[in-house]
Write an enzyme that holds these catalytic residues in place. Structure first.
Site, PDB file in Angstrom:
ATOM      1  N   HIS A  33      68.136  56.278  41.429  1.00  0.00           N
ATOM      2  CA  HIS A  33      67.246  56.923  42.489  1.00  0.00           C
ATOM      3  C   HIS A  33      66.699  55.755  43.519  1.00  0.00           C
ATOM      4  O   HIS A  33      66.515  55.988  44.718  1.00  0.00           O
ATOM      5  CB  HIS A  33      66.271  57.885  41.997  1.00  0.00           C
ATOM      6  CG  HIS A  33      66.817  59.078  41.599  1.00  0.00           C
ATOM      7  ND1 HIS A  33      66.919  60.003  42.399  1.00  0.00           N
ATOM      8  CD2 HIS A  33      67.566  59.505  40.528  1.00  0.00           C
ATOM      9  CE1 HIS A  33      67.808  60.809  42.038  1.00  0.00           C
ATOM     10  NE2 HIS A  33      68.015  60.889  41.137  1.00  0.00           N
ATOM     11  N   ASN A  39      77.134  62.638  43.888  1.00  0.00           N
ATOM     12  CA  ASN A  39      76.725  61.652  42.726  1.00  0.00           C
ATOM     13  C   ASN A  39      76.614  62.228  41.331  1.00  0.00           C
ATOM     14  O   ASN A  39      77.289  61.401  40.218  1.00  0.00           O
ATOM     15  CB  ASN A  39      75.113  61.501  42.884  1.00  0.00           C
ATOM     16  CG  ASN A  39      74.752  60.737  44.491  1.00  0.00           C
ATOM     17  OD1 ASN A  39      75.816  60.411  45.064  1.00  0.00           O
ATOM     18  ND2 ASN A  39      73.777  61.057  44.856  1.00  0.00           N
ATOM     19  N   ASP A  40      76.270  63.417  41.129  1.00  0.00           N
ATOM     20  CA  ASP A  40      76.444  64.109  39.960  1.00  0.00           C
ATOM     21  C   ASP A  40      77.759  64.716  39.524  1.00  0.00           C
ATOM     22  O   ASP A  40      78.139  64.409  38.418  1.00  0.00           O
ATOM     23  CB  ASP A  40      75.578  65.348  39.828  1.00  0.00           C
ATOM     24  CG  ASP A  40      74.204  64.790  39.289  1.00  0.00           C
ATOM     25  OD1 ASP A  40      73.925  63.854  38.487  1.00  0.00           O
ATOM     26  OD2 ASP A  40      73.173  65.449  40.012  1.00  0.00           O
ATOM     27  N   ARG A  82      75.137  57.841  35.624  1.00  0.00           N
ATOM     28  CA  ARG A  82      74.919  57.212  36.857  1.00  0.00           C
ATOM     29  C   ARG A  82      73.831  56.229  36.797  1.00  0.00           C
ATOM     30  O   ARG A  82      73.728  55.417  37.903  1.00  0.00           O
ATOM     31  CB  ARG A  82      74.804  58.414  38.133  1.00  0.00           C
ATOM     32  CG  ARG A  82      73.314  59.275  37.627  1.00  0.00           C
ATOM     33  CD  ARG A  82      73.657  60.325  38.624  1.00  0.00           C
ATOM     34  NE  ARG A  82      72.721  60.055  39.864  1.00  0.00           N
ATOM     35  CZ  ARG A  82      72.179  61.026  40.593  1.00  0.00           C
ATOM     36  NH1 ARG A  82      72.757  62.489  40.615  1.00  0.00           N
ATOM     37  NH2 ARG A  82      71.522  60.702  41.865  1.00  0.00           N
ATOM     38  N   GLU A 117      78.154  70.198  41.928  1.00  0.00           N
ATOM     39  CA  GLU A 117      78.247  68.771  41.582  1.00  0.00           C
ATOM     40  C   GLU A 117      78.454  69.073  40.052  1.00  0.00           C
ATOM     41  O   GLU A 117      77.924  67.774  39.355  1.00  0.00           O
ATOM     42  CB  GLU A 117      76.494  68.458  41.688  1.00  0.00           C
ATOM     43  CG  GLU A 117      75.583  69.470  41.310  1.00  0.00           C
ATOM     44  CD  GLU A 117      74.007  68.960  41.744  1.00  0.00           C
ATOM     45  OE1 GLU A 117      73.831  67.593  42.017  1.00  0.00           O
ATOM     46  OE2 GLU A 117      73.293  69.537  41.465  1.00  0.00           O
ATOM     47  N   ARG A 140      66.439  71.804  48.951  1.00  0.00           N
ATOM     48  CA  ARG A 140      67.019  72.022  47.492  1.00  0.00           C
ATOM     49  C   ARG A 140      65.791  72.449  46.622  1.00  0.00           C
ATOM     50  O   ARG A 140      64.886  71.835  46.580  1.00  0.00           O
ATOM     51  CB  ARG A 140      67.654  70.891  47.227  1.00  0.00           C
ATOM     52  CG  ARG A 140      68.074  70.989  45.874  1.00  0.00           C
ATOM     53  CD  ARG A 140      68.995  69.787  45.285  1.00  0.00           C
ATOM     54  NE  ARG A 140      68.236  68.714  45.053  1.00  0.00           N
ATOM     55  CZ  ARG A 140      68.504  67.587  44.589  1.00  0.00           C
ATOM     56  NH1 ARG A 140      70.000  67.289  44.451  1.00  0.00           N
ATOM     57  NH2 ARG A 140      67.924  66.422  44.443  1.00  0.00           N
ATOM     58  N   CYS A 170      76.530  66.157  50.335  1.00  0.00           N
ATOM     59  CA  CYS A 170      75.205  65.597  50.399  1.00  0.00           C
ATOM     60  C   CYS A 170      74.955  64.353  49.400  1.00  0.00           C
ATOM     61  O   CYS A 170      73.867  63.754  49.389  1.00  0.00           O
ATOM     62  CB  CYS A 170      74.122  66.489  50.344  1.00  0.00           C
ATOM     63  SG  CYS A 170      74.208  67.412  48.532  1.00  0.00           S
TER      64      CYS A 170
HETATM   65  C1  PEP Z   1      74.200  64.698  44.140  1.00  0.00           C
HETATM   66  O1  PEP Z   1      74.119  64.658  42.877  1.00  0.00           O
HETATM   67  O2  PEP Z   1      75.009  64.032  44.602  1.00  0.00           O
HETATM   68  C2  PEP Z   1      72.879  64.818  44.789  1.00  0.00           C
HETATM   69  C3  PEP Z   1      72.830  64.770  46.086  1.00  0.00           C
HETATM   70  O3  PEP Z   1      71.760  65.138  44.274  1.00  0.00           O
HETATM   71  P1  PEP Z   1      70.744  63.977  43.298  1.00  0.00           P
HETATM   72  O4  PEP Z   1      71.346  62.620  43.738  1.00  0.00           O
HETATM   73  O5  PEP Z   1      69.486  64.226  43.866  1.00  0.00           O
HETATM   74  O6  PEP Z   1      71.030  64.214  41.916  1.00  0.00           O
HETATM   75 MG    MG Z   2      72.588  66.098  41.785  1.00  0.00          MG
END
Ligand code: PEP
Ligand code: MG
Length: 584
Positions: A191, A456-457, A467, A433, A334, A504
């Site tokens: 993050h 990302n997930d 991650r 995801e 979200r 996203c």
């Molecule tokens: C993702 O998982 O790609 C996402 C956009 O959500 P976050 O990074 O908040 O888990």
């Molecule tokens: Mg995510």
């Protein structure tokens, strides 16, 4: 001068003093209380100890399963301190005799015990003093409320240094005096990396042992583009960094000219470019960069800024203000995505042994229906200020989606029954995801109005790489054939059902991947404002037909390494061709 290498998490260059984020030492004020207040103070002490005991016990359990019982032994000593009669008796005596608040009494009692240990020459007692202080600060934090954010904010523009930052730390930090980030832990999609890219400052993460190597009296340079930091840089480096920063400013100014232009390819294919935002302050910046709306509002960050759960009215006010500022552009909310590494004690999401496979996202919301319904009601009410959509995180199958939709229906029904004005018929979509969502994308598409791929997930779960763990960050491979296939399948399933499909995750912010995403057929890319102009430039330069064949070519490759090399060569060649055309 010394260079330390890490993972390049956010591009750019910065130089400045270091500011270490650590926990602030709490020194409670000595406040008198009335005699009748004494039982209440004793109860407060009991509760603060209980909260601390639970926290330490959880850490002990986690450490013994991850590192073995010997490592956990150290913390078991802290548990014993909390149960120690000497600590209890001394604290209760001070509360009763000196009639002061429980926290002041506790700090006083611990201070006295520590002073006695200090006088004993043996090493073992010195160790106990450290433990005592650790426990003391934990209990004092518990007095202030478990979820309280305890970080020291930088007083001047600085490079932020820490072992790692939690999302609540980053929410507290915002962009105040932040020149860049250097973290010992973390990977490309942790993050702090996301926040750095979002506010457009350089970051290097995964720098093991960093804190022991830095000198806090010396200037430090961060090179987020190449993933390194330079302690005490010489004049030459400082000059080079200053030149690179000015070049970036000039390039950004040029790109600013694209703000009001559409993201459209020379052969007429239109894509939507939206912004990812975490905090209300980012709305204006997203618009200034030319975002057509917000494709991902991570609402949990709004919760992290509070110490208690914001009420429906409070949420409605904050959400409405953001929606209003979007001036008629859509905003995708979200719903709360806590859990995983986004833990907030006051919400009840706890650290777990396997947090990313645990109680997070939609699982947490469905288990806390009142909280979930309240948030949905607030979003519906904010819908009066402009177009909003709702997106559910971490969906793994149709059952969860149906349950989430039922909560939405209930929320709307209750708003109607109470005569509270709200927007109706909101589009409901999901984050794709999890590998499971990809595999049943056709079933989910029949129940959704849109998909947004959370790469990302999706990368984390598909390639089984945590991650936030820098040891496995080399496995963050957006061009892995499994990831390209997952995106391709999701787009196909969505389009077949007649819904739009966006992305996203952080993949969308990587300029080098813009042509690939275009070619994979995505309808929308939601990304950080800072990266938006560059991605728009690529879209406006690239024919859709060419992007299609690039994506097809990459899909046919066996490894991410081959795909990366091929793409780098391809982009290099295109850049050369463009420069030749411009010069001729
Ligand atoms: C993702 O998982 O790609 C996402 C956009 O959500 P976050 O990074 O908040 O888990
Ligand atoms: Mg995510």
């Amino acid at each position: 001068m010394k260079t330390i290498h890490g993972i390049a998490a956010s591009p750019g260059y910065a130089c400045g003093p270091l500011h270490r984020i650590g926990r602030r030492t709490i020194v409670p004020e000595r406040k008198a209380v009335a005699v009748g207040e004494i039982p209440n103070q004793i109860e407060r002490f009991r509760q603060a100890v209980e909260v601390s005991r639970r926290q330490i016990q959880e850490l002990v359990d986690r450490l013994s399963s991850e590192l073995g019982p010997e490592e956990a032994e150290i913390l078991s000593a802290q548990l014993m301190i909390l149960e120690d009669e000497m600590v209890w008796d001394a604290t209760l005596a001070v509360i009763r005799l000196e009639r002061i608040t429980a926290e002041a009494a506790f700090a006083r009692a611990v201070g006295d015990i520590a002073a006695r240990f200090h006088k004993i020459e043996e090493e073992v007692f010195k160790e106990r003093v450290n433990d005592l202080h650790d426990v003391e600060q934990r209990v004092l934090r518990a007095f202030q409320g478990e979820g309280c954010c305890q970080i020291d904010l930088p007083g001047e523009p600085s490079i932020i240094v820490a072992n790692n930052l939690t999302p609540s730390d980053t929410a507290a930090l915002g962009r105040n005096n932040v020149l860049g980030f250097l973290m010992e832990e973390g990977g490309n999609t942790s993050h702090v990396a996301i926040l750095a890219r979002s506010i457009g400052v350089p970051a290097v993460v995964g720098m093991k042992g960093l804190l022991t190597q830095l000198d806090f009296d010396l200037t430090t340079a961060v090179d987020g583009t190449n993933g390194q930091c330079i302690i005490d840089p010489d004049k030459e480096i400082l000059r080079r960094f200053s030149r690179l920063r000015s070049e970036a400013l000039v390039a950004n100014e040029k790109l600013a000219g694209l703000r009001d232009l559409e993201a459209i390819t020379p052969d007429g294919h239109r894509l939507k470019l939206m912004a990812n935002i975490e905090l209300p302050m980012e709305v204006d910046e997203a618009l200034a960069r030319g975002a057509e709306g917000v494709g991902l509002l991570r609402t949990e960050y709004l919760f992290f800024q509070h110490h208690t759960i914001p009420s429906e009215d409070e949420q409605t006010e904050v959400y409405s203000d953001m929606v209003r500022r979007m001036g008629g552009r859509p905003m995708v909310f979200r719903t709360l995505d806590v859990g995983g590494d986004k833990v907030s004690d006051y919400l009840g999401a706890k650290r777990e042994y396997n947090p990313f496979l645990g109680w997070r996202g939609i699982r947490f919301s469905l288990a806390n229906r009142m909280l979930f319904k309240t948030q949905i009601k607030a979003i519906c009410r904010a819908g009066l200020a402009g177009p909003v959509k709702i997106m559910f995180p971490m969906i793994t199958g149709v059952q969860e989606l149906l349950e989430a939709k039922a909560v939405y229906e209930e929320a709307v029904f209750e708003l109607e029954k109470s005569g509270i004005p709200h927007a109706g018929n909101l589009d409901l979509g999901i984050m794709v995801e999890t590998p499971s969502a990809v595999l049943v994308a056709d079933l989910l598409a029949a129940e959704s109005q849109f998909f947004s791929i959370g790469s990302n997930d999706l990368i984390q779960y598909t390639l089984a790489m945590d991650r936030g763990n820098s040891r496995v960050s080399y496995l963050y491979q957006p061009l892995h054939p499994a990831i390209l296939r997952a995106i391709h399948n999701t787009v196909e399933a969505g389009h077949k059902a007649g819904i739009w499909v966006g992305i996203c995750g952080e993949m969308g912010s990587e300029t080098r991947l813009a042509e690939v995403l275009l070619g994979l057929g995505l309808d929308e890319i939601s990304l950080h404002g800072a990266a938006l102009p560059k991605v728009k430039q690529v879209i406006r330069w690239t024919k859709f037909s060419e992007a299609r064949s690039v994506a097809r070519h990459l899909m046919g490759m066996n490894t991410a390494t081959d795909a990366n090399e091929w793409l780098a060569d391809y982009i290099g060649q295109r850049k050369k061709d463009r420069m030749e055309r411009e010069n001729s």
